[in-house]
Design an enzyme around this catalytic site. Structure first.
Site, PDB file in Angstrom:
ATOM      1  N   SER A 275       0.843  -1.195   0.000  1.00 39.25           N
ATOM      2  CA  SER A 275       0.000   0.000   0.000  1.00 39.25           C
ATOM      3  C   SER A 275       0.881   1.249   0.000  1.00 39.25           C
ATOM      4  CB  SER A 275      -0.935  -0.010   1.210  1.00 39.25           C
ATOM      5  OG  SER A 275      -0.186  -0.002   2.420  1.00 39.25           O
ATOM      6  N   TYR A 276       0.240   2.404  -0.058  1.00 42.00           N
ATOM      7  CA  TYR A 276       0.965   3.675  -0.176  1.00 42.00           C
ATOM      8  C   TYR A 276       1.975   3.825   0.969  1.00 42.00           C
ATOM      9  CZ  TYR A 276       1.656   8.648  -1.145  1.00 42.00           C
ATOM     10  OH  TYR A 276       2.202   9.877  -1.458  1.00 42.00           O
TER      11      TYR A 276
END
Length: 417
Positions: A275-276
């Site tokens: 994820s980010y």
């Protein structure tokens, strides 16, 4: 579909205020400002206008933070013919099928107030940074003829950071090593060989005093066991992973510098593996579905044992902090070294291991301590024994070193040598 490259616009002073000699730095706090293309050679404004010419709806997929919200409005200013309900905002935190489809099914609106907050921050940075940079550059150049810089810059972020670096540098250069002396008591055991007891006094910086204390007990042939205690102890599982902790571990334990670690993490993100990676949050959202990710990691060799153990129980995350920016860093799909390369693979492995560890039970162990008195000097023998592996199944370097103390009771103890 198209993209931008960071901010479309940047802020600067009106042209008449850019001459250092004609403008007093104090004037910059009230000087007029303008916004123009951040990268003129990219022709981003023209590109957006051209690409949108045949469109009547706009869906904005910028990062879900204040900067992303500001870029939303920058993009909208380049596409003036699309307005109102035809402009919608997608909110997402990862580029997996599930997240993208969920974002598209729940489109909202861009947040004007968050965008204005970024405009205010940019203007403050410009006014404060330029005013103080011009002032101190002129001041120091007038004071020191041999100044080896044309510009002494000032910034709300760079200045305190420089302060930390200078403070640490001063600590290092002013440090003077001192010799110290300490005593240890060696106790032989059947299982662990020699165990060394810690001296209660710790370090003595006066050799004469150390020799005197040693001389008083070196010929004593017996000791007194003052206490034998056993305590149940635990190491807490980590909270969810944020950027600072990822970079700290990469630097301290993986031998990957922060800048390179961030490059690897962002590449893993754009390829859909994690994820980010830029987040301050250490708390999973209440509706986070852990099971699919844990199930996925069952088929990844380095993580299979921990993942299989987790599948038998319920995920048990610690409560971290929700900073309101992005979710914690988590694995999104399985990754192999041949797909991403050695360094990025090590970063991915840590992200996956940390994710599993944050959902497992605490690591539990038993600590035994024996307090021994020789003459007037007190020593402490400590040994640990693992009781429950917990999250050490995922993060293998967190366990204690096991050792076994001799079976002694309170009272006198004969010393050999």
């Amino acid at each position: 579909m198209t993209s931008v490259c960071g901010h479309v616009f940047s802020i600067d002073f009106e042209a008449q205020f850019n001459n250092w000699d004609k403008t007093d730095p104090a004037e910059l706090f009230s000087a007029g400002t303008v916004k123009d293309e951040a990268n003129p050679k990219m022709h981003m404004r023209k590109h957006l206008k051209t690409e949108s010419a045949s469109c009547d709806e706009l869906v904005l997929w910028l990062d879900c933070d204040r900067e992303g919200e500001n870029i939303c409005f920058e993009v909208m200013s380049c596409i003036p013919h699309i307005r109102g309900n035809n402009v919608r905002r997608a909110h997402f935190s990862a580029i997996t099928d599930k997240d993208i489809k969920k974002a598209m099914a729940n489109l909202g609106s861009p947040n004007k107030l968050e965008s204005l907050a970024v405009d205010a921050r940019q203007e403050l940075d410009l006014r404060i940074g330029c005013a103080f940079t011009r002032f101190q550059t002129k001041f120091f150049q007038g004071q020191y003829g041999d100044l080896d810089s044309n510009c002494i810059s000032y910034g709300p972020c760079q200045t305190p950071t420089l302060g930390f670096c200078v403070e640490r540098h001063d600590q290092i250069t002013k440090f003077k090593p001192e010799k110290f002396w300490r005593m240890s008591l060696a106790v032989q055991t059947e299982n662990s060989g020699n165990l060394y007891a810690d001296w209660q006094r710790g370090r003595i910086f006066d050799q004469g005093v150390a020799n005197m204390l040693h001389g008083k007990i070196k010929n004593i042939k017996s000791a007194v066991v003052q206490s034998v205690s056993k305590k149940a102890k635990a190491k807490q599982r980590p909270v969810a992973l944020n950027t600072v902790e990822l970079l700290r571990v990469c630097s301290a334990k993986l031998g990957i510098g922060p800048a390179q670690a961030m490059v690897s993490a962002e590449r893993l993100y754009t390829q859909g593996y994690i994820s980010y990676p830029r987040t301050e949050t250490t708390s999973y959202s209440e509706n986070f579905d852990f099971r699919p990710v844990i199930s996925m990691l069952q088929h990844s060799t380095p993580h299979s044992i921990a993942a299989q153990e987790l599948m038998k129980s319920s995920p048990n995350p610690r409560k971290g902090e929700d900073k309101g920016d992005h979710p914690p860093i988590t694995p999104q799909r399985n990754c192999s070294e041949t797909e991403v390369g050695g360094e990025a693979y090590r970063v991915y492995n840590y992200v996956a291991s940390h994710f599993l560890a944050s959902l497992m039970k605490d690591y539990k162990y038993e600590q035994t301590e024996i307090t021994v008195k020789v003459g007037n000097e007190v020593f402490h023998l400590t040994a640990n024994r693992e009781k429950e592996k917990g999250y050490a199944l995922a993060l293998t370097n967190v366990g204690v070193e096991e050792s076994v103390l001799p079976d002694v009771q309170k009272g006198k103890l004969k010393l050999d040598g």
